[in-house]
Design a protein around this motif. Sequence first.
Motif, PDB file in Angstrom:
ATOM      1  N   ILE A   8       0.838  -1.199   0.000  1.00  0.00           N
ATOM      2  CA  ILE A   8       0.000   0.000   0.000  1.00  0.00           C
ATOM      3  C   ILE A   8       0.873   1.248   0.000  1.00  0.00           C
ATOM      4  O   ILE A   8       0.622   2.193  -0.751  1.00  0.00           O
ATOM      5  N   LYS A   9       1.921   1.260   0.819  1.00  0.00           N
ATOM      6  CA  LYS A   9       2.820   2.416   0.854  1.00  0.00           C
ATOM      7  C   LYS A   9       3.572   2.570  -0.466  1.00  0.00           C
ATOM      8  O   LYS A   9       3.785   3.685  -0.939  1.00  0.00           O
ATOM      9  N   LEU A  10       3.975   1.460  -1.067  1.00  0.00           N
ATOM     10  CA  LEU A  10       4.677   1.532  -2.352  1.00  0.00           C
ATOM     11  C   LEU A  10       3.792   2.149  -3.428  1.00  0.00           C
ATOM     12  O   LEU A  10       4.223   3.043  -4.166  1.00  0.00           O
ATOM     13  N   PHE A  11       2.560   1.672  -3.526  1.00  0.00           N
ATOM     14  CA  PHE A  11       1.677   2.193  -4.563  1.00  0.00           C
ATOM     15  C   PHE A  11       1.218   3.613  -4.244  1.00  0.00           C
ATOM     16  O   PHE A  11       1.034   4.430  -5.144  1.00  0.00           O
ATOM     17  N   ALA A  12       1.071   3.951  -2.974  1.00  0.00           N
ATOM     18  CA  ALA A  12       0.736   5.327  -2.596  1.00  0.00           C
ATOM     19  C   ALA A  12       1.889   6.255  -2.955  1.00  0.00           C
ATOM     20  O   ALA A  12       1.678   7.360  -3.475  1.00  0.00           O
ATOM     21  N   ALA A  13       3.113   5.812  -2.710  1.00  0.00           N
ATOM     22  CA  ALA A  13       4.280   6.612  -3.077  1.00  0.00           C
ATOM     23  C   ALA A  13       4.361   6.767  -4.602  1.00  0.00           C
ATOM     24  O   ALA A  13       4.718   7.845  -5.095  1.00  0.00           O
ATOM     25  N   CYS A  14       4.028   5.718  -5.334  1.00  0.00           N
ATOM     26  CA  CYS A  14       4.030   5.802  -6.798  1.00  0.00           C
ATOM     27  C   CYS A  14       3.006   6.825  -7.285  1.00  0.00           C
ATOM     28  O   CYS A  14       3.288   7.610  -8.196  1.00  0.00           O
ATOM     29  N   LEU A  15       1.835   6.827  -6.687  1.00  0.00           N
ATOM     30  CA  LEU A  15       0.802   7.786  -7.069  1.00  0.00           C
ATOM     31  C   LEU A  15       1.252   9.213  -6.762  1.00  0.00           C
ATOM     32  O   LEU A  15       1.119  10.121  -7.588  1.00  0.00           O
ATOM     33  N   TYR A  16       1.806   9.418  -5.586  1.00  0.00           N
ATOM     34  CA  TYR A  16       2.316  10.736  -5.213  1.00  0.00           C
ATOM     35  C   TYR A  16       3.451  11.150  -6.148  1.00  0.00           C
ATOM     36  O   TYR A  16       3.530  12.301  -6.592  1.00  0.00           O
ATOM     37  N   GLU A  17       4.326  10.216  -6.465  1.00  0.00           N
ATOM     38  CA  GLU A  17       5.432  10.484  -7.378  1.00  0.00           C
ATOM     39  C   GLU A  17       4.905  10.905  -8.744  1.00  0.00           C
ATOM     40  O   GLU A  17       5.442  11.827  -9.372  1.00  0.00           O
ATOM     41  N   LEU A  18       3.851  10.258  -9.206  1.00  0.00           N
ATOM     42  CA  LEU A  18       3.262  10.610 -10.491  1.00  0.00           C
ATOM     43  C   LEU A  18       2.762  12.050 -10.495  1.00  0.00           C
ATOM     44  O   LEU A  18       2.959  12.785 -11.460  1.00  0.00           O
ATOM     45  N   LEU A  19       2.130  12.474  -9.416  1.00  0.00           N
ATOM     46  CA  LEU A  19       1.660  13.859  -9.331  1.00  0.00           C
ATOM     47  C   LEU A  19       2.819  14.851  -9.392  1.00  0.00           C
ATOM     48  O   LEU A  19       2.741  15.881 -10.065  1.00  0.00           O
ATOM     49  N   LEU A  20       3.912  14.524  -8.705  1.00  0.00           N
ATOM     50  CA  LEU A  20       5.096  15.383  -8.748  1.00  0.00           C
ATOM     51  C   LEU A  20       5.708  15.415 -10.148  1.00  0.00           C
ATOM     52  O   LEU A  20       6.122  16.472 -10.639  1.00  0.00           O
ATOM     53  N   LEU A  21       5.735  14.253 -10.793  1.00  0.00           N
ATOM     54  CA  LEU A  21       6.311  14.179 -12.132  1.00  0.00           C
ATOM     55  C   LEU A  21       5.474  14.943 -13.149  1.00  0.00           C
ATOM     56  O   LEU A  21       6.023  15.579 -14.056  1.00  0.00           O
ATOM     57  N   ILE A  22       4.159  14.892 -13.014  1.00  0.00           N
ATOM     58  CA  ILE A  22       3.302  15.643 -13.941  1.00  0.00           C
ATOM     59  C   ILE A  22       3.630  17.131 -13.860  1.00  0.00           C
ATOM     60  O   ILE A  22       3.737  17.813 -14.889  1.00  0.00           O
ATOM     61  N   ALA A  23       3.820  17.641 -12.648  1.00  0.00           N
ATOM     62  CA  ALA A  23       4.193  19.048 -12.486  1.00  0.00           C
ATOM     63  C   ALA A  23       5.555  19.325 -13.136  1.00  0.00           C
ATOM     64  O   ALA A  23       5.726  20.333 -13.840  1.00  0.00           O
ATOM     65  N   LEU A  24       6.520  18.440 -12.924  1.00  0.00           N
ATOM     66  CA  LEU A  24       7.845  18.597 -13.529  1.00  0.00           C
ATOM     67  C   LEU A  24       7.752  18.551 -15.052  1.00  0.00           C
ATOM     68  O   LEU A  24       8.363  19.369 -15.749  1.00  0.00           O
ATOM     69  N   TRP A  25       6.973  17.593 -15.583  1.00  0.00           N
ATOM     70  CA  TRP A  25       6.816  17.471 -17.034  1.00  0.00           C
ATOM     71  C   TRP A  25       6.147  18.711 -17.635  1.00  0.00           C
ATOM     72  O   TRP A  25       6.519  19.149 -18.718  1.00  0.00           O
ATOM     73  N   MET A  26       5.165  19.255 -16.935  1.00  0.00           N
ATOM     74  CA  MET A  26       4.497  20.458 -17.436  1.00  0.00           C
ATOM     75  C   MET A  26       5.472  21.627 -17.510  1.00  0.00           C
ATOM     76  O   MET A  26       5.492  22.367 -18.498  1.00  0.00           O
ATOM     77  N   LEU A  27       6.280  21.783 -16.491  1.00  0.00           N
ATOM     78  CA  LEU A  27       7.270  22.859 -16.466  1.00  0.00           C
ATOM     79  C   LEU A  27       8.301  22.686 -17.583  1.00  0.00           C
ATOM     80  O   LEU A  27       8.611  23.637 -18.312  1.00  0.00           O
ATOM     81  N   CYS A  28       8.808  21.476 -17.726  1.00  0.00           N
ATOM     82  CA  CYS A  28       9.805  21.205 -18.771  1.00  0.00           C
ATOM     83  C   CYS A  28       9.212  21.370 -20.167  1.00  0.00           C
ATOM     84  O   CYS A  28       9.872  21.899 -21.067  1.00  0.00           O
ATOM     85  N   THR A  29       7.971  20.932 -20.341  1.00  0.00           N
ATOM     86  CA  THR A  29       7.304  21.070 -21.641  1.00  0.00           C
ATOM     87  C   THR A  29       7.078  22.541 -21.970  1.00  0.00           C
ATOM     88  O   THR A  29       7.290  22.972 -23.099  1.00  0.00           O
ATOM     89  N   TRP A  30       6.660  23.320 -20.978  1.00  0.00           N
ATOM     90  CA  TRP A  30       6.470  24.754 -21.195  1.00  0.00           C
ATOM     91  C   TRP A  30       7.779  25.387 -21.653  1.00  0.00           C
ATOM     92  O   TRP A  30       7.806  26.153 -22.615  1.00  0.00           O
ATOM     93  N   PHE A  31       8.873  25.067 -20.973  1.00  0.00           N
ATOM     94  CA  PHE A  31      10.175  25.616 -21.334  1.00  0.00           C
ATOM     95  C   PHE A  31      10.579  25.179 -22.746  1.00  0.00           C
ATOM     96  O   PHE A  31      11.043  25.986 -23.547  1.00  0.00           O
ATOM     97  N   PHE A  32      10.392  23.902 -23.055  1.00  0.00           N
ATOM     98  CA  PHE A  32      10.756  23.370 -24.372  1.00  0.00           C
ATOM     99  C   PHE A  32       9.978  24.086 -25.471  1.00  0.00           C
ATOM    100  O   PHE A  32      10.543  24.509 -26.479  1.00  0.00           O
ATOM    101  N   VAL A  33       8.663  24.235 -25.281  1.00  0.00           N
ATOM    102  CA  VAL A  33       7.824  24.885 -26.279  1.00  0.00           C
ATOM    103  C   VAL A  33       8.168  26.372 -26.392  1.00  0.00           C
ATOM    104  O   VAL A  33       8.172  26.937 -27.491  1.00  0.00           O
TER     105      VAL A  33
END
Length: 146
Positions: A8-33
Motif C-alpha cells: 500500500i505504501k509503495l503504490f501510494a508513493a508511486c501515485l504521489y510520485e506521479l503527481l510530482l512528475l506531472i508538475a515537472l513534465w508540465m514545467l519542462c514542456t512549457w520551457f521546451f515549447v
Amino acid sequence: MNQNATRIKLFAACLYELLLLIALWMLCTWFFVAVFGDATDGYKRYILQLVLWVITGAYFVWCWCKSGQTLAAKTWKIKLVTQDTANQDSESQQNNTLNLKQALIRYALASACLLACGLGYFWALIDKNGLFLHDRLLSTRFVQLA
C-alpha cells in the motif's frame, strides 16, 4: 532490522510520485515549447519525449544516489536500499545508497517495466516480498523507516 515497505505504501508513493512528475513534465514542456516552438508532431515531439525521459531519470537517479529517497519516499518514510544492506540496523542503513551504476540500471529497468503496460509494477502484487520486478532483478527493495 527494517522491514519491507508495505504494498500500500509503495503504490501510494508511486501515485504521489506521479503527481510530482506531472508538475515537472508540465514545467519542462512549457520551457521546451517556449524555446523550440510547437512540439505536437514531427521530430520535435520525439525530442521532447526524450528530454522528459532524461529529466525524469536525472531526478530519480540523483535522489536514489544522494539519499535513497525521492520526495514521495520521504513523505511515506520509505527508503530504497540494496538487498545486502537491507538487513543492517537503521542507523548504518541511513548512509547506504545506490551507486550511480545501480541507479542508472534501476531507472532503465523501471522504464522497461513501465513500457510493458506497467506489468513490472503490478508484479509487486504477486511477489512474495512485495517487490517490483525491477527491484527483484536488481536486488533492491524499499524498507520502512522508523
